[in-house]
Design a protein around this motif. Structure first.
Motif, PDB file in Angstrom:
ATOM      1  N   THR A  64      42.424  48.066  39.137  1.00 36.22           N
ATOM      2  CA  THR A  64      43.753  47.473  39.107  1.00 36.22           C
ATOM      3  C   THR A  64      44.035  46.828  40.460  1.00 36.22           C
ATOM      4  O   THR A  64      43.212  46.889  41.379  1.00 36.22           O
ATOM      5  CB  THR A  64      44.814  48.536  38.829  1.00 36.22           C
ATOM      6  OG1 THR A  64      44.821  49.486  39.920  1.00 36.22           O
ATOM      7  CG2 THR A  64      44.531  49.271  37.526  1.00 36.22           C
ATOM      8  N   HIS A 105      47.778  39.851  41.475  1.00 31.53           N
ATOM      9  CA  HIS A 105      47.991  39.890  40.021  1.00 31.53           C
ATOM     10  C   HIS A 105      47.390  38.646  39.355  1.00 31.53           C
ATOM     11  O   HIS A 105      46.748  38.742  38.305  1.00 31.53           O
ATOM     12  CB  HIS A 105      49.491  39.981  39.709  1.00 31.53           C
ATOM     13  CG  HIS A 105      50.020  41.384  39.741  1.00 31.53           C
ATOM     14  ND1 HIS A 105      49.668  42.332  38.810  1.00 31.53           N
ATOM     15  CD2 HIS A 105      50.889  41.999  40.601  1.00 31.53           C
ATOM     16  CE1 HIS A 105      50.283  43.468  39.072  1.00 31.53           C
ATOM     17  NE2 HIS A 105      51.033  43.295  40.158  1.00 31.53           N
ATOM     18  N   ASP A 115      41.130  39.296  33.388  1.00 27.88           N
ATOM     19  CA  ASP A 115      41.652  40.300  32.454  1.00 27.88           C
ATOM     20  C   ASP A 115      41.763  39.688  31.058  1.00 27.88           C
ATOM     21  O   ASP A 115      42.809  39.165  30.661  1.00 27.88           O
ATOM     22  CB  ASP A 115      43.018  40.788  32.954  1.00 27.88           C
ATOM     23  CG  ASP A 115      43.626  41.846  32.029  1.00 27.88           C
ATOM     24  OD1 ASP A 115      42.891  42.369  31.165  1.00 27.88           O
ATOM     25  OD2 ASP A 115      44.833  42.117  32.181  1.00 27.88           O
ATOM     26  N   GLN A 127      44.488  45.290  33.779  1.00 24.32           N
ATOM     27  CA  GLN A 127      43.348  45.869  34.496  1.00 24.32           C
ATOM     28  C   GLN A 127      42.066  45.158  34.082  1.00 24.32           C
ATOM     29  O   GLN A 127      42.016  44.499  33.046  1.00 24.32           O
ATOM     30  CB  GLN A 127      43.243  47.373  34.189  1.00 24.32           C
ATOM     31  CG  GLN A 127      43.124  47.680  32.709  1.00 24.32           C
ATOM     32  CD  GLN A 127      43.389  49.145  32.383  1.00 24.32           C
ATOM     33  OE1 GLN A 127      44.165  49.799  33.071  1.00 24.32           O
ATOM     34  NE2 GLN A 127      42.751  49.653  31.336  1.00 24.32           N
TER      35      GLN A 127
END
Length: 833
Positions: free
Chosen positions: A750, A771, A778, A784
């Motif tokens: 993560t 992110h 992802d 994650q």
């Protein structure tokens, strides 16, 4: 008595070569500002072919053999009478004896009668004859430019009318002389031609200016080398005239928009010895047809020199290269400049205004229905209104038949659309100032490989398609272009699918002539047709010849509708931004406003003399340098001030800004996606958009990038079903790398895991940026990255399907840094308790 032009030229060449050369050159290069007759055009083609044959034979030292053409026995050579006086008078100026016309014509006809003195006189006549011709042509071009500028009134010299004012003009004007439907290059050219003839002019475009084919070209301003090859090999008169017209228009376009266009050298690599003279002869013919409008003379390069100028070329079996010159431009900005120039001269132009249906009235003289305007709708507000006009011109490109069927539902289609796909790859694939031409691809098509806006364009394909406002580039076409590029580049240069930064498809509107008996034959040039109800249609043609197409269209419209108009004035008429432009103008921007050097150069090459208006809108950065000019994205020179200026240029949506006011969407879809939120924010504040409108704009722009600019094809290179193609050693190495981040062996990582590793090596990345980095990999969109997803990523990187993956590079760099540090000791200093 009628003499064969080939025999006449051959005899003249053998008897007095210099005068024959003046004769041929003057025949080939008529006055470009006067329309030639069919007889003159045939003589030009005969003279051109004959000169080429004679030159080749002279260089070989052999006897000149006569090659017959279908025109030889039908066309008499033009007399030398009208050229002689000027040449003879020129000889007197330098003290030479003034020979008579008969002496020149008779000189050398008898075997052995030529003397050294005669040769000198002939040489002098040739040099000064050509100088007279060149001086005449240049003077005529200057006079045309001065006359065009001086005679025209500019109602809006300072600022353009706002879009609302343009819509009001469309609604409130009792009747226009000309209503042009279509805001591409041809439509905008028609509007500019009409308004500068003192006709009351309107133009409507259902999307944005240059939103279709005109912004999706190869970015070349060219005559067409392959068309000239066909003209010579097949003695095709139509192809020859198309090339000749395009080369004249190329010179004019480079002159009237120097900030948006420039000459570009293009290399043609040769891998077989016999092809070197073949291609050289063809390229030299290209120069000859251009005449004094040739940008620069073509030349041959040795293998060593070719690799020096284009080091990415494949070396094996390379025997040399030929370099010739064509023009290159920023197509969407050029189209916009034409439309804005017409607005300055008083045309009522409006984008996002579509034609709902045509208006008709009964002609009192004939009793037939005549088109008298159009019912239009403002796409943004939905409001409808009528626009009355004496003449309606259909310049809608691929949508030509749609408007023709509004006129007559039974009319047959004439448009046969063809899709051309281009891709953009990083600039390191080509030199900054040299293009490449692949004249014979695996399927017989031509591929260009060109530097543009510090990137590299490769294309185009040519395949049948259906007409659509939103063409999508296909994966097969993208891979075809990549495979052809691999054939010409060195094996050291790995051509990767993941390096495709953007891709687009443009629809070329090939047409069949509705007046032809054989309706299946495709017209290689453009056509102008007028329906029974008076609808004027211009279709087909090339970007380069937009101006001459517009001139021909207006000539036909004026004649058909008995309009009172002045002669065409668009030759030499400078376009928006051309006034005040100089190659060093960017230095003043840097000095006066504190802009970055790269940004200043970009503004000048995009807006020309209007770059100062953009600089005035640039915001202060708050840094020591640059003082003003906040970039939209770090790696491109586009600044926030351009978004504000784009609104003045009738930009109505975020797509208008990323695709046509700037070219960010065409250069890098990911960078455009990153810039979108800020662009929408600036436009929303300026145009008072609601939050719902801002969200809709963002979604529409991202859909445009995803479908039309190749973002989908790029993102599909890494999917849940992507095959993992790694050997055992690679699997072990990548698992080891993954577990340096997944210390708890959870099977996924993560942003917290990545952040901890980066902090241990003193690297800090914003959480939002992290992110975004993980979101690219992802595939399940669960926040994650599983080890399988990481393996799919590394496999795609290995195969070249994905490049510049931020997560892959970040994890590799972190692993290398950790290994260099080695294990951290836990012993205390001194080893004591």
């Amino acid at each position: 008595m009628t003499t064969s032009p080939t025999l006449g030229l051959q005899t003249a060449w053998q008897s007095h070569r210099q005068c024959a050369f003046v004769y041929v050159v003057r025949t080939i290069l008529p006055n470009p500002y006067a329309r030639a007759t069919d007889g003159q055009r045939k003589r030009q083609l005969v003279a051109l072919l004959t000169l080429f044959i004679i030159i080749l034979k002279e260089e070989d030292g052999g006897e000149t053999s006569v090659v017959q053409s279908p025109y030889v026995n039908n066309v008499a050579p033009p007399p030398l009478e009208r050229y002689w006086t000027t040449v003879a008078e020129r000889c007197v100026l330098i003290g030479s004896a003034r020979p008579t016309k008969q002496e020149i014509l008779d000189d050398g006809v008898q075997e052995g009668s030529e003397t050294d003195s005669d040769h000198r006189v002939g040489a002098v006549a040739t040099v000064f004859g050509l100088s007279q011709l060149i001086e005449y042509r240049k003077t005529q071009a200057r006079l045309a430019h001065v006359a065009a500028e001086a005679e025209l009134r500019v109602p809006f010299a300072d600022d353009f009318p706002a879009r609302q004012a343009q819509l009001a003009a469309l609604q409130n004007t009792e009747e226009f002389d000309v209503l042009v439907v279509g805001g591409g290059a041809t439509g905008a050219g028609c509007a500019l031609d009409a308004v500068t003839r003192n006709l009351k002019t309107a133009l409507v475009e259902r999307s944005d200016f240059s939103s279709g084919t005109s912004s999706r070209s190869t970015k070349l301003i060219h005559g067409g080398v392959r068309y000239l090859q066909k003209a010579i090999m097949q003695l095709d008169y139509e192809q020859y005239m198309m090339v000749k017209e395009a080369l004249h228009e190329r010179a004019n376009l480079l002159e009237i928009a120097p900030h948006l266009s420039a000459p570009l050298p293009i290399m043609l690599p040769v891998y077989k010895w016999w092809q070197l003279p073949y291609y050289w002869a063809g390229i030299k013919m290209y120069d000859l047809v251009a005449g004094i409008q040739c940008l620069k003379s073509s030349y041959i390069l040795s293998k060593t020199k070719a690799l020096e100028l284009f080091p990415m070329l494949k070396k094996d079996k390379l025997v040399g290269a030929i370099v010739y010159y064509d023009g290159q431009h920023n197509d969407a900005r050029m189209n916009l400049a034409i439309a804005l120039t017409s607005a300055r001269y008083g045309a009522a132009v409006a984008n996002y205004t579509e034609v709902v249906h045509l208006l008709k009235t009964n002609d009192p003289q004939t009793g037939k229905e005549k088109v008298c305007g159009a019912r239009c709708r403002d796409v943004i507000t939905g409001r409808e209104f009528d626009v009355k006009a004496k003449c309606v011109i259909n310049a809608t490109g691929p949508f030509t038949d749609s408007l023709r069927k509004m006129d007559n539902q039974d009319t047959k289609n004439i448009c046969q659309p063809s899709a051309g796909v281009h891709i953009v790859i990083p600039g390191y694939y080509s030199p900054d100032n040299m293009g490449l031409l692949d004249p014979a691809t695996s399927d017989g098509r031509v591929i260009f490989f060109l530097p543009w806006e510090k990137m590299t364009i490769a294309g185009t394909t040519d395949s049948p398609t259906s007409v659509t406002a939103h063409p999508v580039p296909g994966e097969d076409d993208i891979n075809f272009i990549l495979n052809e590029v691999r054939n010409y580049l060195s094996p050291d240069v790995e051509v990767r699918r993941g390096d495709v930064l953007a891709a687009w498809s443009g629809i070329r509107p090939l047409v069949t002539d509705p007046n032809s008996k054989d309706t299946q034959s495709i017209c290689r040039n453009h056509i102008v047709s007028i329906s029974d109800s008076g609808l004027v249609t211009i279709a087909g043609g090339k970007w380069t010849t937009y101006r001459s197409m517009a001139e021909e269209t207006l000539d036909a419209a004026i004649k058909a509708h008995s309009l009172s108009a002045e002669p065409c004035k668009t030759v030499g008429l400078m376009l928006e931004g051309a006034k005040g432009w100089t190659p060093t103008l960017y230095i003043r921007l840097v000095q006066d406003y504190g802009l970055e050097n790269e940004v200043a150069q970009h503004l000048v090459s995009t807006y020309g003399g209007k770059a100062f208006d953009v600089a005035k809108m640039a915001q202060v950065t708050g840094q020591r340098w640059p003082i003003v000019g906040k970039r939209l994205v770090s790696e491109f020179p586009y600044i926030e001030g351009e978004v504000l200026y784009a609104i003045k240029e009738y930009a109505c949506t975020a797509i208008d800004v990323i695709a046509r006011r700037t070219r960010l969407g065409f250069l890098n879809v990911q960078a455009a996606d990153e810039a979108l939120p800020r662009i929408v924010q600036i436009m929303g504040k300026e145009l008072d958009w609601s939050e719902e409108r801002k969200t809709a704009e963002l979604d529409a722009a991202r859909k445009f990038l995803y479908l039309e600019m190749g973002y989908r094809s790029r993102s599909e290179q890494l999917t849940k079903t992507s095959e993992i193609n790694l050997d055992n050693q690679e699997v072990a190495r990548y698992k080891k790398r993954f577990h340096k981040f997944d210390k708890e062996s959870k099977g996924f990582i993560t942003t917290v895991d990545v952040q901890q590793v980066l902090e241990s090596i003193n690297v800090h990345i914003d959480e939002n940026a992290l992110h975004e980095i993980l979101n690219e990999v992802d595939l399940n969109k669960n926040g994650q990255v599983e080890i399988d997803e990481f393996m799919q990523l590394m496999s795609a990187v290995k195969k070249g399907q994905v490049s510049d993956s931020r997560l892959a590079i970040l994890m590799k760099t972190a692993e290398e840094t950790l290994e260099k540090r080695g294990p951290v000791t836990v012993d205390r200093s001194g080893g004591g308790v």
